[in-house]
Design a protein around this motif. Structure first.
Motif, short mmCIF file in Angstrom:
data_model
loop_
_atom_site.label_atom_id
_atom_site.label_comp_id
_atom_site.label_asym_id
_atom_site.label_seq_id
_atom_site.Cartn_x
_atom_site.Cartn_y
_atom_site.Cartn_z
N HIS A 193 34.91 54.43 -35.21
CA HIS A 193 34.09 53.35 -35.78
C HIS A 193 34.14 52.17 -34.81
O HIS A 193 35.00 51.30 -34.91
CB HIS A 193 34.67 52.96 -37.15
CG HIS A 193 33.79 52.01 -37.92
ND1 HIS A 193 34.30 51.14 -38.85
CD2 HIS A 193 32.46 51.81 -37.92
CE1 HIS A 193 33.30 50.43 -39.38
NE2 HIS A 193 32.19 50.82 -38.83
N PRO A 194 33.21 52.14 -33.86
CA PRO A 194 33.25 51.14 -32.80
C PRO A 194 32.24 50.01 -33.01
O PRO A 194 31.39 50.08 -33.89
CB PRO A 194 32.87 51.94 -31.57
CG PRO A 194 31.91 52.96 -32.10
CD PRO A 194 32.24 53.21 -33.55
N MET A 195 32.34 49.02 -32.18
CA MET A 195 31.43 47.87 -32.24
C MET A 195 31.21 47.31 -30.85
O MET A 195 32.09 47.38 -29.99
CB MET A 195 32.03 46.81 -33.16
CG MET A 195 31.28 45.51 -33.31
SD MET A 195 29.50 45.62 -33.55
CE MET A 195 29.38 46.18 -35.22
N GLY A 196 30.01 46.79 -30.62
CA GLY A 196 29.69 46.20 -29.31
C GLY A 196 28.49 45.28 -29.42
O GLY A 196 28.13 44.86 -30.52
N SER A 239 39.23 48.06 -29.41
CA SER A 239 39.58 48.38 -28.02
C SER A 239 38.43 49.10 -27.32
O SER A 239 38.44 49.25 -26.11
CB SER A 239 40.84 49.24 -27.99
OG SER A 239 40.55 50.55 -28.44
N ARG A 240 37.45 49.56 -28.07
CA ARG A 240 36.31 50.26 -27.46
C ARG A 240 35.07 49.39 -27.33
O ARG A 240 33.98 49.89 -27.05
CB ARG A 240 35.98 51.51 -28.28
CG ARG A 240 37.05 52.55 -28.15
CD ARG A 240 36.80 53.76 -29.02
NE ARG A 240 37.91 54.67 -28.88
CZ ARG A 240 37.81 55.88 -28.30
NH1 ARG A 240 36.67 56.32 -27.88
NH2 ARG A 240 38.89 56.63 -28.18
N GLU A 241 35.22 48.12 -27.60
CA GLU A 241 34.09 47.19 -27.56
C GLU A 241 33.35 47.24 -26.22
O GLU A 241 33.97 47.28 -25.16
CB GLU A 241 34.64 45.77 -27.79
CG GLU A 241 33.60 44.68 -27.74
CD GLU A 241 34.23 43.30 -27.96
OE1 GLU A 241 35.46 43.23 -28.21
OE2 GLU A 241 33.50 42.30 -27.87
N ILE A 242 32.03 47.25 -26.28
CA ILE A 242 31.23 47.16 -25.06
C ILE A 242 30.18 46.07 -25.20
O ILE A 242 29.78 45.72 -26.31
CB ILE A 242 30.52 48.49 -24.71
CG1 ILE A 242 29.66 48.96 -25.89
CG2 ILE A 242 31.50 49.55 -24.29
CD1 ILE A 242 28.85 50.19 -25.58
#
Length: 853
Positions: free
Chosen positions: A74-77, A121-124
């Motif tokens: 479940h990522p966000m950017g 930690s996976r934010e782009i």
RNA sequence: GCGGGUGUGGCGGAACUGGUAGACGCGCUAGGUUUAGGUCCUAGUGGCCGCAAGGCCGUGGGGGUUCGAGUCCCUUCGCCCGCACCA
């Protein structure tokens, strides 16, 4: 009375989740995975209620799936390139980069305050070279695969600001900033060959069975495959011919004119020595590039004086018009007009006094009686006035006409699409640079891969009109890597839809050195559930579907469809406010004593516009930070989930948020000051539960079943209603014996778990108060006891002639004969029948008994 | 204009595949507790008629199919989204 302190508690749990890395993406081993993704936001400045809605929806799903034991990504950017950053630079003198990164910082902080379960930690951010360098690599791959090419195409040109305008920046034919009349100008543009995948994109639609039907239909219509013919019409006095596209070659004998697009090459050629025609074409171009404007405009044409000859009868001459309703980018940009059987052609023919010859007669009508007045006939029938086609059906006539045209070498069957290739060039600064250069000697040269990335220069000025890259003193000028001759960099940047066409892949491998890492992609992709606004139903989703296929062709991915499930959530709407100077935010407005709205600062009157989807450009946005600051994130989340189903538009209103807040307080009190003492945490459930305790137990297990079902189907508003019902039941429960204490504990624990995905902070707090170790997400989702759910009796409606007269309480699957006689004995039934004969009795078991008299 | 949606009490909405319309909440009304209060608890709340029992009407408008329609069909109106350079 102690009160629940949302501010303190929410901070406490957000810190706990962070410190214990509760939302870190698990390394995939062999468990089932779930990739839940919401559309990433444009960093416009601050989050708005639309964001609160979409990210709450996604978060409920993410937390629920995690509680179900799945491995969740479940990522966000940030969709961080785009026009508003440049507008800010022009209007406020801030550098787009600074403006964007500041906004990201603000919005990240705001999203964190909502307690969303992201793996940050996976934010782009698409404006970061870490991201866009890979897009440049992929572009070079597309170029090699012949999926990217250059083509002249028409743009809105503002001659004063010296810039290309987006359609939304053209207001009544004038530039929004300069007010200058906008011109259509042809510019060479980079294109992606999406039409090469038209059929594949179409064929993929039926496999997307977890998408809304409406979105699939919209995409199907957008691609707009239609099978027809290209037909050559000879031009009188010329050697060349006019090629038209039609799907109604059966009506060829009803043709009374031909029409070509204003930007058709033939129109341009004729205009070169016909100033009136040139003028007409010019007027047409004033309409701009949007299809809506063209279609809404009055249908007008210009008689070119040129004559086309009917392919089946060269004695029949058809005037060739230039017409504003013929589109160059559809078919061949030329049509034949058959007024009898096409409404647009009919309107046009009436306007210019052209013949209307009916050639298809409806089956229900005699030929002698069939006339076309102001309504074209588009249905099936038999052919008339059509020589060798007479008597045939539309379908047969099409085959016969096609056969003859092919035989005589005057036409060929052809499939055309409404879908056009995707223009990805933007003449703007704040975007991903397109990695090619233009050499004086070699022409277009891709930037060598070892020279990537082409970084966007930071030292740019916005004080002069035009693209700052175009005006940059050094960045632009370069030597050709092939021949060393002087060359200039491509100053166009990518459409931001390119950035958003693959970001969901990058989340799987945010640190990979190559654009995409096969191992990570295979582990997580495709996205299991995508959540986003219905306004993206066509473009973003179609572009992403194309991009995956293009990436597959280049060896970057191994799948076709990026999004297995789609939840297209409705808009959050709000009234718009404006005054002479432009749009106003709702907080800049207040009601005056008379009730009319005025500006808060100077009491000047405000124009109240209609409610529209919240958008930064119209300022009709409500600041969630105020809501969260006052009531807390859980309350805001609960409120946004409560009433409307996700697919529906919602009208934002302040009323109701208090109610949501009160409910949270009530829930908290139920655990903090329970009415019935709670049994010890691990006390066993007695096996002789009965009376009110049994009722509560049944209700608890039904709630598990219903809420689970509702969440699975994204009916969160119903889930909330069901949770409220359970809470009401617990609040009214008074049985304080040993059994009651145990049952009420079960009910409360269930309640807390069921509300967890929606109101995560208070749920963690209550879970802890019930004696459990955090996090609640580490405990499995409750399962209903099937034995407790089953019902013994049902209420059956008794109707006479379909009107409800009474209800009966019967055992489930009661004997139908007995039920019938019981129903007929009811006084209200007897009264309604009034001695009339009973014709029949319809019995739907467990539902209805209908006596027909 | 074309394509896709949508319309149910004062308000947001519920009603699974055609089978008790209005779950749940907001608001409102009345009563109670404590208090100076927006807190909390209880009851009521689609419209009309009726003291009541009960009856009639009611899911944007009109028509239809059906024993039965919010749900299906036709038609019409309002609103929302998209229409290719806003994101």
């Amino acid at each position: 009375m102690a009160r629940y302190n949302a501010q303190e508690t929410e901070k406490k749990w957000q810190t706990f989740w962070d410190e214990n890395a509760i939302f870190a993406t698990p390394a995939r081993c062999n468990d089932e995975k779930y990739y839940i993704l919401e559309m990433f936001p444009y960093p416009s400045g601050r989050i708005h209620m639309g964001h609160v809605r979409v990210y709450t929806l996604g978060d409920v799903i993410a937390r629920y799936k995690k509680a179900q034991g799945l491995d969740v990504l479940h990522p966000m950017g940030w969709d961080a390139f785009g026009m508003p950053a440049e507008n800010a630079a022009i209007e406020q003198g801030v550098h787009p980069s600074k403006w964007t990164w500041d906004n990201i910082a603000t919005m990240r902080r705001q999203l964190r305050s909502m307690g969303l379960s992201y793996d940050w930690s996976r934010e782009i951010a698409t404006c970061s070279p870490d991201y866009y360098q890979h897009e440049q690599t992929m572009f070079l791959d597309l170029l090699e695969a012949d999926l990217a090419y250059r083509k002249e195409s028409s743009v809105n040109w503002d001659p004063v600001d010296n810039t290309v305008l987006a359609n939304e920046q053209v207001i009544d034919g004038r530039g929004w900033r300069s007010g200058a009349l906008v011109e259509q100008r042809l510019l060479p543009q980079w294109m992606f060959r999406i039409t090469a995948y038209a059929d594949e994109l179409l064929e993929g639609l039926p496999t997307l069975d977890q998408w809304p039907e409406s979105v699939r239909t919209m995409q199907e219509n957008w691609i707009g495959r239609s099978e027809g013919m290209q037909i050559n019409f000879s031009l009188k006095g010329r050697d060349d011919h006019l090629t038209i596209f039609t799907t109604r070659h059966d009506t060829l004998f009803g043709a009374s004119f031909c029409a070509i697009a204003p930007d058709h090459p033939l129109a341009k050629e004729l205009a070169s020595n016909n100033p009136k025609l040139a003028n007409f074409i010019d007027e047409c171009s004033q309409l701009g590039t949007t299809e809506a404007a063209l279609e809404k405009a009055d249908k007008v044409g210009f008689d070119t004086g040129l004559v086309a000859l009917h392919p089946f009868n060269r004695k029949r001459e058809l005037i060739v018009f230039v017409a504003n309703f013929v589109l160059m980018n559809y078919g061949t940009g030329a049509i034949f007009g058959c007024p009898g059987h096409d409404q647009r052609d009919l309107d046009f023919a009436r306007k210019y006094g052209l013949d209307v010859l009916p050639v298809v007669c409806p089956h229900s009508c005699a030929e002698s009686e069939f006339i076309v007045t102001d309504k074209a006939f588009t249905g099936d029938g038999r052919l008339i006035n059509s020589e060798f086609l007479n008597g045939l059906s539309v379908k047969d006539a099409q085959s016969a006409a096609a056969e003859r045209l092919v035989q005589e070498n005057q036409g060929a069957t052809h499939t055309t699409y409404r879908l056009r290739d995707w223009a990805v060039s933007r003449q703007r600064y704040w975007g991903c640079p397109i990695p090619v250069l233009h050499c004086q000697e070699c022409g277009i040269v891709p930037v060598p891969r070892n020279e990537l990335p082409v970084l966007l220069p930071e030292d740019v000025e916005f004080d002069k009109p035009g693209n700052p890259l175009e005006l940059h003193p050094t960045w632009k000028f370069i030597r050709c890597p092939r021949c060393g001759s002087p060359a200039v960099r491509e100053t166009d940047t990518f459409d931001t839809f390119v950035d958003s066409s693959w970001y969901f892949c990058r989340y799987a491998c945010p640190d990979a050195e190559t654009p995409l890492d096969a191992h990570a992609l295979n582990a997580w992709l495709p996205v299991d559930q995508y959540v986003g606004g219905i306004e993206h139903a066509i473009l973003h989703l179609l572009y992403s579907r194309f991009f995956m296929r293009a990436m597959r062709a280049c060896g970057h991915v191994e799948f076709d469809e990026p999004f297995t499930g789609l939840l297209a959530q409705g808009m959050v709407c709000h009234e718009t406010y404006s005054d002479a100077k432009g749009w106003l935010f709702p907080e800049e407005v207040e009601p005056s004593q008379g009730g009319a709205l005025v500006r808060r600062d100077n009491q000047a009157p405000v124009i109240v516009g209609r409610s529209e989807s919240m958008s930064k450009s119209k300022k009709n946005v409500v600041d969630p930070e105020t809501i969260i600051g006052t009531y807390g994130a859980d309350t805001a989340r609960l409120f946004i989930l409560s009433d409307s189903p996700p697919e529906r538009d919602i009208e934002w209103s302040e009323s109701g948020i208090d109610g949501a807040s009160r409910f949270l307080q009530r829930l908290w009190r139920m655990v903090n000051e329970p009415r019935v003492p709670l049994a010890a945490k691990d006390a066993p459930m007695p096996n002789n539960v009965e009376g009110p305790s049994l009722v509560l137990r049944r209700e608890t297990h039904r709630a598990i079943s219903d809420v689970t079902n509702d969440i699975e189907k994204f009916r969160f508003n119903r889930a909330v209603a069901r949770i409220r019902e359970l809470a009401n039941m617990i609040a009214g429960f008074e049985c304080d014996d040993e059994c009651g204490s145990r049952v009420v504990r079960e009910a409360l624990e269930t309640l807390v778990q069921l509300m967890g995905p929606m109101m995560p902070h208070i749920a963690e707090e209550m879970w802890q108060m019930l004696g459990y170790e955090p996090s609640i997400l580490n405990y499995p989702w409750p399962k209903p006891d099937v034995g407790l759910i089953a019902t013994e009796t049902v209420t059956v409606a008794v109707q006479v002639n379909g009107k409800l007269r009474t209800t009966l309480t019967l055992r489930v699957d009661a004997d139908q004969g007995a039920a019938k006689s019981q129903a007929l004995a009811e006084p209200s039934v007897v009264a309604s029948i009034r001695g009339r004969d009973i014709r029949k009795i319809i019995i739907v078991p467990n539902r209805v008994i209908n006596v027909v008299v």
